[in-house]
Design a protein around this motif. Structure first.
Motif, PDB file in Angstrom:
ATOM      1  N   THR A  81     -13.207  10.259  -3.543  1.00 60.49           N
ATOM      2  CA  THR A  81     -12.614   9.850  -2.269  1.00 60.49           C
ATOM      3  C   THR A  81     -11.146  10.249  -2.239  1.00 60.49           C
ATOM      4  O   THR A  81     -10.386   9.941  -3.146  1.00 60.49           O
ATOM      5  N   ARG A  82     -10.765  10.929  -1.174  1.00 55.18           N
ATOM      6  CA  ARG A  82      -9.366  11.287  -0.947  1.00 55.18           C
ATOM      7  C   ARG A  82      -8.716  10.069  -0.301  1.00 55.18           C
ATOM      8  O   ARG A  82      -9.170   9.588   0.736  1.00 55.18           O
ATOM      9  N   VAL A  83      -7.664   9.542  -0.946  1.00 58.33           N
ATOM     10  CA  VAL A  83      -6.989   8.334  -0.449  1.00 58.33           C
ATOM     11  C   VAL A  83      -5.564   8.682  -0.053  1.00 58.33           C
ATOM     12  O   VAL A  83      -4.810   9.234  -0.848  1.00 58.33           O
ATOM     13  N   GLU A  84      -5.226   8.357   1.201  1.00 56.60           N
ATOM     14  CA  GLU A  84      -3.843   8.495   1.647  1.00 56.60           C
ATOM     15  C   GLU A  84      -3.210   7.116   1.562  1.00 56.60           C
ATOM     16  O   GLU A  84      -3.642   6.175   2.214  1.00 56.60           O
ATOM     17  N   TRP A  85      -2.185   7.012   0.736  1.00 59.01           N
ATOM     18  CA  TRP A  85      -1.487   5.754   0.486  1.00 59.01           C
ATOM     19  C   TRP A  85      -0.469   5.492   1.599  1.00 59.01           C
ATOM     20  O   TRP A  85      -0.141   6.381   2.370  1.00 59.01           O
ATOM     21  N   PRO A  86       0.066   4.261   1.650  1.00 55.83           N
ATOM     22  CA  PRO A  86       1.045   3.929   2.698  1.00 55.83           C
ATOM     23  C   PRO A  86       2.277   4.827   2.702  1.00 55.83           C
ATOM     24  O   PRO A  86       2.896   5.004   3.749  1.00 55.83           O
ATOM     25  N   ASP A  87       2.637   5.414   1.563  1.00 56.69           N
ATOM     26  CA  ASP A  87       3.802   6.303   1.507  1.00 56.69           C
ATOM     27  C   ASP A  87       3.404   7.761   1.702  1.00 56.69           C
ATOM     28  O   ASP A  87       4.166   8.667   1.399  1.00 56.69           O
ATOM     29  N   TYR A  88       2.177   7.987   2.200  1.00 62.17           N
ATOM     30  CA  TYR A  88       1.633   9.310   2.547  1.00 62.17           C
ATOM     31  C   TYR A  88       1.299  10.182   1.339  1.00 62.17           C
ATOM     32  O   TYR A  88       0.973  11.353   1.501  1.00 62.17           O
ATOM     33  N   VAL A  89       1.366   9.638   0.148  1.00 61.89           N
ATOM     34  CA  VAL A  89       0.900  10.351  -1.045  1.00 61.89           C
ATOM     35  C   VAL A  89      -0.623  10.371  -0.977  1.00 61.89           C
ATOM     36  O   VAL A  89      -1.253   9.394  -0.570  1.00 61.89           O
ATOM     37  N   ASN A 102       7.028  -4.440  -4.292  1.00 61.20           N
ATOM     38  CA  ASN A 102       8.019  -5.492  -4.515  1.00 61.20           C
ATOM     39  C   ASN A 102       8.210  -6.371  -3.282  1.00 61.20           C
ATOM     40  O   ASN A 102       9.020  -7.285  -3.291  1.00 61.20           O
ATOM     41  N   VAL A 103       7.469  -6.060  -2.209  1.00 64.34           N
ATOM     42  CA  VAL A 103       7.509  -6.877  -0.991  1.00 64.34           C
ATOM     43  C   VAL A 103       6.085  -7.187  -0.528  1.00 64.34           C
ATOM     44  O   VAL A 103       5.166  -6.400  -0.716  1.00 64.34           O
ATOM     45  N   SER A 104       5.914  -8.343   0.074  1.00 63.08           N
ATOM     46  CA  SER A 104       4.636  -8.695   0.679  1.00 63.08           C
ATOM     47  C   SER A 104       4.525  -7.994   2.025  1.00 63.08           C
ATOM     48  O   SER A 104       5.542  -7.704   2.663  1.00 63.08           O
ATOM     49  N   GLY A 105       3.306  -7.710   2.459  1.00 69.28           N
ATOM     50  CA  GLY A 105       3.138  -7.097   3.765  1.00 69.28           C
ATOM     51  C   GLY A 105       1.783  -6.480   3.961  1.00 69.28           C
ATOM     52  O   GLY A 105       0.876  -6.638   3.138  1.00 69.28           O
ATOM     53  N   GLU A 106       1.652  -5.772   5.077  1.00 75.14           N
ATOM     54  CA  GLU A 106       0.424  -5.051   5.404  1.00 75.14           C
ATOM     55  C   GLU A 106       0.629  -3.580   5.072  1.00 75.14           C
ATOM     56  O   GLU A 106       1.639  -2.981   5.465  1.00 75.14           O
ATOM     57  N   PHE A 107      -0.328  -2.994   4.365  1.00 73.70           N
ATOM     58  CA  PHE A 107      -0.237  -1.608   3.933  1.00 73.70           C
ATOM     59  C   PHE A 107      -1.474  -0.856   4.409  1.00 73.70           C
ATOM     60  O   PHE A 107      -2.599  -1.338   4.245  1.00 73.70           O
ATOM     61  N   VAL A 108      -1.260   0.313   5.010  1.00 78.89           N
ATOM     62  CA  VAL A 108      -2.367   1.107   5.547  1.00 78.89           C
ATOM     63  C   VAL A 108      -2.806   2.148   4.528  1.00 78.89           C
ATOM     64  O   VAL A 108      -1.998   2.938   4.042  1.00 78.89           O
ATOM     65  N   PHE A 109      -4.103   2.128   4.209  1.00 82.32           N
ATOM     66  CA  PHE A 109      -4.730   3.120   3.342  1.00 82.32           C
ATOM     67  C   PHE A 109      -5.786   3.850   4.164  1.00 82.32           C
ATOM     68  O   PHE A 109      -6.505   3.226   4.951  1.00 82.32           O
ATOM     69  N   ILE A 110      -5.909   5.167   3.960  1.00 79.53           N
ATOM     70  CA  ILE A 110      -6.940   5.963   4.638  1.00 79.53           C
ATOM     71  C   ILE A 110      -7.849   6.544   3.565  1.00 79.53           C
ATOM     72  O   ILE A 110      -7.383   7.198   2.630  1.00 79.53           O
ATOM     73  N   PHE A 111      -9.161   6.298   3.699  1.00 82.20           N
ATOM     74  CA  PHE A 111     -10.161   6.735   2.737  1.00 82.20           C
ATOM     75  C   PHE A 111     -11.024   7.828   3.370  1.00 82.20           C
ATOM     76  O   PHE A 111     -11.595   7.627   4.437  1.00 82.20           O
TER      77      PHE A 111
END
Length: 129
Positions: A81-89, A102-111
């Motif tokens: 699976t190709r995963v795009e992380w929240p920092d676009y890596v 280091n911070v709480s929050g919502e993070f978007v991942f694309i699978f």
């Protein structure tokens, strides 16, 4: 009409399609990509987002499997699976991945897995104190 299809033999992902043309030209193109193969097919409609190749046949992608998510860990990821992380890596993952912040929050991942429809997921992460 014949269609030329180029796909990745490792991931099964369809890389490109073309109406007509010649298989020889596609084989030359496929030779420039790792794990690529070209085929001449009679399939009238191919969408790289909706289809993949398996056993020499075009198949419909299935809904993405349910992910098991705990704080900082995502499981049940299909192989390759190709995963795009929240920092676009972008990385290739199988089975599971772990992340930290280091911070709480919502993070978007694309699978994006070859046999499955692309899946975007918002993951809630909480910094443990």
């Amino acid at each position: 009409m014949k269609y030329i299809l180029t796909y990745d033999t490792h991931t099964l992902a369809i890389l490109q399609t073309a109406n007509g043309g010649s298989l020889e030209n596609e084989e030359i193109y496929a030779a420039t990509l790792p794990n690529a193969k070209a085929l001449c097919i009679d399939h009238p409609y191919i969408d790289c987002e909706l289809h993949y190749m398996e056993g020499g046949q075009v198949k419909n992608k299935m809904p993405f499997p349910e992910l098991k998510i705990t704080n900082g860990k995502i499981q049940n990821i299909p192989d390759n699976t190709r995963v795009e992380w929240p920092d676009y890596v972008v990385t290739e993952e199988s089975s599971e991945l772990e992340f930290d912040s280091n911070v709480s929050g919502e993070f978007v991942f694309i699978f994006d897995a070859p046999r499955y429809l692309t899946h975007t997921r918002i993951i809630n992460y909480y910094v443990e104190t």
